[in-house]
Design a protein around this motif. Structure first.
Motif, mmCIF file in Angstrom:
data_model
loop_
_atom_site.group_PDB
_atom_site.id
_atom_site.type_symbol
_atom_site.label_atom_id
_atom_site.label_comp_id
_atom_site.label_asym_id
_atom_site.label_seq_id
_atom_site.Cartn_x
_atom_site.Cartn_y
_atom_site.Cartn_z
ATOM 1 N N UNK A 1 21.742 -19.162 -46.860
ATOM 2 C CA UNK A 1 22.835 -18.281 -46.451
ATOM 3 C C UNK A 1 22.786 -18.049 -44.951
ATOM 4 N N UNK A 2 23.923 -17.685 -44.403
ATOM 5 C CA UNK A 2 24.036 -17.417 -42.975
ATOM 6 C C UNK A 2 24.385 -15.947 -42.774
ATOM 7 N N UNK A 3 23.648 -15.315 -41.836
ATOM 8 C CA UNK A 3 23.790 -13.870 -41.650
ATOM 9 C C UNK A 3 24.717 -13.564 -40.489
ATOM 10 N N UNK A 4 25.695 -12.740 -40.761
ATOM 11 C CA UNK A 4 26.570 -12.254 -39.700
ATOM 12 C C UNK A 4 26.284 -10.779 -39.507
ATOM 13 N N UNK A 5 25.873 -10.445 -38.272
ATOM 14 C CA UNK A 5 25.545 -9.052 -37.985
ATOM 15 C C UNK A 5 26.764 -8.291 -37.507
ATOM 16 N N UNK A 6 26.554 -7.046 -37.205
ATOM 17 C CA UNK A 6 27.637 -6.222 -36.677
ATOM 18 C C UNK A 6 27.893 -6.596 -35.221
ATOM 19 N N UNK A 7 29.157 -6.694 -34.873
ATOM 20 C CA UNK A 7 29.573 -6.990 -33.491
ATOM 21 C C UNK A 7 28.788 -8.172 -32.927
ATOM 22 N N UNK A 8 28.677 -9.215 -33.703
ATOM 23 C CA UNK A 8 27.915 -10.383 -33.271
ATOM 24 C C UNK A 8 28.733 -11.646 -33.503
ATOM 25 N N UNK A 9 28.228 -12.746 -32.998
ATOM 26 C CA UNK A 9 28.899 -14.033 -33.164
ATOM 27 C C UNK A 9 27.976 -14.981 -33.906
ATOM 28 N N UNK A 10 28.555 -15.710 -34.829
ATOM 29 C CA UNK A 10 27.784 -16.668 -35.620
ATOM 30 C C UNK A 10 28.487 -18.017 -35.582
ATOM 31 N N UNK A 11 27.751 -19.046 -35.199
ATOM 32 C CA UNK A 11 28.272 -20.413 -35.268
ATOM 33 C C UNK A 11 27.450 -21.172 -36.298
ATOM 34 N N UNK A 12 28.105 -21.678 -37.298
ATOM 35 C CA UNK A 12 27.419 -22.446 -38.350
ATOM 36 C C UNK A 12 27.718 -23.917 -38.125
ATOM 37 N N UNK A 13 26.672 -24.695 -37.962
ATOM 38 C CA UNK A 13 26.831 -26.128 -37.728
ATOM 39 C C UNK A 13 26.375 -26.889 -38.964
ATOM 40 N N UNK A 14 27.228 -27.718 -39.475
ATOM 41 C CA UNK A 14 26.892 -28.538 -40.641
ATOM 42 C C UNK A 14 26.616 -29.954 -40.162
ATOM 43 N N UNK A 15 25.392 -30.415 -40.406
ATOM 44 C CA UNK A 15 24.966 -31.756 -39.996
ATOM 45 C C UNK A 15 24.498 -32.538 -41.218
ATOM 46 N N UNK A 16 24.076 -33.765 -40.961
ATOM 47 C CA UNK A 16 23.567 -34.618 -42.047
ATOM 48 C C UNK A 16 22.353 -34.001 -42.740
ATOM 49 N N UNK A 17 21.601 -33.195 -42.018
ATOM 50 C CA UNK A 17 20.361 -32.648 -42.584
ATOM 51 C C UNK A 17 20.544 -31.251 -43.187
ATOM 52 N N UNK A 18 21.766 -30.736 -43.159
ATOM 53 C CA UNK A 18 22.006 -29.416 -43.751
ATOM 54 C C UNK A 18 21.809 -29.497 -45.256
ATOM 55 N N UNK A 19 20.960 -28.640 -45.791
ATOM 56 C CA UNK A 19 20.708 -28.665 -47.233
ATOM 57 C C UNK A 19 21.897 -28.045 -47.960
ATOM 58 N N UNK A 20 22.395 -28.775 -48.947
ATOM 59 C CA UNK A 20 23.563 -28.339 -49.706
ATOM 60 C C UNK A 20 23.311 -28.603 -51.187
ATOM 61 N N UNK A 21 24.177 -28.027 -51.995
ATOM 62 C CA UNK A 21 24.099 -28.283 -53.433
ATOM 63 C C UNK A 21 25.486 -28.195 -54.046
ATOM 64 N N UNK A 22 25.609 -28.878 -55.173
ATOM 65 C CA UNK A 22 26.789 -28.728 -56.008
ATOM 66 C C UNK A 22 26.313 -28.007 -57.259
ATOM 67 N N UNK A 23 26.801 -26.805 -57.516
ATOM 68 C CA UNK A 23 26.257 -26.002 -58.623
ATOM 69 C C UNK A 23 26.282 -26.719 -59.966
ATOM 70 N N UNK A 24 27.278 -27.546 -60.195
ATOM 71 C CA UNK A 24 27.376 -28.238 -61.479
ATOM 72 C C UNK A 24 26.251 -29.249 -61.622
ATOM 73 N N UNK A 25 25.959 -29.976 -60.574
ATOM 74 C CA UNK A 25 24.921 -30.996 -60.639
ATOM 75 C C UNK A 25 23.545 -30.378 -60.671
ATOM 76 N N UNK A 26 23.369 -29.314 -59.951
ATOM 77 C CA UNK A 26 22.046 -28.692 -59.904
ATOM 78 C C UNK A 26 21.681 -28.014 -61.211
ATOM 79 N N UNK A 27 22.685 -27.727 -62.030
ATOM 80 C CA UNK A 27 22.395 -27.151 -63.342
ATOM 81 C C UNK A 27 22.156 -28.259 -64.360
#
Lengths: 155, 120
Positions: B94-120
């Motif tokens: 998960x990515x945390x967004x704080x109060x009055x802050x800026x968040x940049x989320x970068x998705x790359x080849x190494x970003x860990x992801x899942x598909x809930x259907x497959x993981x079950x």
């Protein structure tokens, strides 16, 4: 997963029959070919086993724990495309999978057998690297295509 | 009377000062892949990002329209589109967004992801 709207072709499997021969002793008489590694146009299609057959009644001799016969022994292989989605952990894994998965639209293709495995009567497993090409055609609205009757010479 | 007005004025000033939004944006660093329907915590961030594209900043007010009580952490959810074939994915972390802050989320080849259907 949702297929692209441009991919309306749902071709799913190739089938072929296969025989193994020895230059001196004739056709190998096995109950099954355990494993056949298949590629289509150089892309991995899958690894399959042949149907199981009772061929004991046609064995003519047994040499080095392999039964042989002079009658051509064919094994049927039904090879559906294996959409393997194991070990997908990163976004890059999914990108590679989607980039490399095969969707065969109508046309001519080349099937390649690269490796086979079978088991001798003494339970010893034998693996042979081979290179056997055979063309096949995918026609419109077909889900399966017969590659042909293939023969591999082991020795 | 003056004290009362001053109190009201200071309260309003404080309220305005505490109501600055946080910002969040997404970078697509996946080659040959388009990200679609991207969302974080139910907040739609971008309908589509081409390879290499960065979304505009989306402002999120604490306890505002999206009813998110900052700071908050959520995974990123999106569709991955490669040559027209689409798969639904969520980031493992998960990515945390704080109060009055800026968040940049970068998705790359190494970003860990899942598909809930497959993981079950």
């Amino acid at each position: 997963m949702i297929d692209s709207e441009s991919n309306t072709y749902k071709f799913e499997q190739v089938t072929f029959t296969i025989s193994l021969t020895h230059s001196k002793y004739g056709y190998l008489n096995l109950s099954q070919i355990d494993s056949i590694e298949l590629y289509v146009d150089s892309k991995y299609w899958g690894t399959f086993s042949s149907e199981v057959r009772d061929t004991s009644f046609i064995t003519e001799n047994t040499i080095d724990y392999i039964s042989y016969t002079s009658q051509k022994t064919k094994y049927l292989v039904v090879a559906p495309y294996k959409k393997i989605m194991n070990n997908m952990e990163t976004a890059g894994d999914y990108v590679d999978f989607l980039n490399n998965r095969m969707t065969l639209s109508p046309g001519q293709y080349l099937c390649e057998l690269r490796k086979i495995k079978y088991t001798k009567l003494n339970k010893e497993e034998v693996e042979r690297k081979i290179q056997l090409f055979s063309p096949f055609k995918v026609s419109l609205n077909e889900v399966s295509s017969y590659v042909g009757d293939l023969t591999i010479q082991i020795d | 009377m003056i004290t009362k007005k001053l109190t009201i004025f200071l309260s309003l000033a404080l309220l305005i000062a505490c109501n600055d939004p946080s910002y969040i944006r997404i970078e697509n660093k996946l080659a040959n892949s388009t990200m679609q329907n991207i969302e974080w915590g139910g907040v739609p961030l971008a309908s589509q990002l081409l390879p290499g594209e960065t979304s505009t900043k989306i402002s999120i007010y604490d306890d505002g329209y999206y009813e998110i009580d900052l700071p908050k952490s959520y995974p990123l959810k999106f569709y991955l589109n490669v040559n027209g074939d689409i798969v639904y994915l969520e980031t493992v972390y998960s990515f945390r967004l704080g109060e009055e802050s800026e968040l940049t989320i970068t998705i790359t080849d190494t970003t860990k992801v899942l598909n809930p259907l497959m993981d079950n």
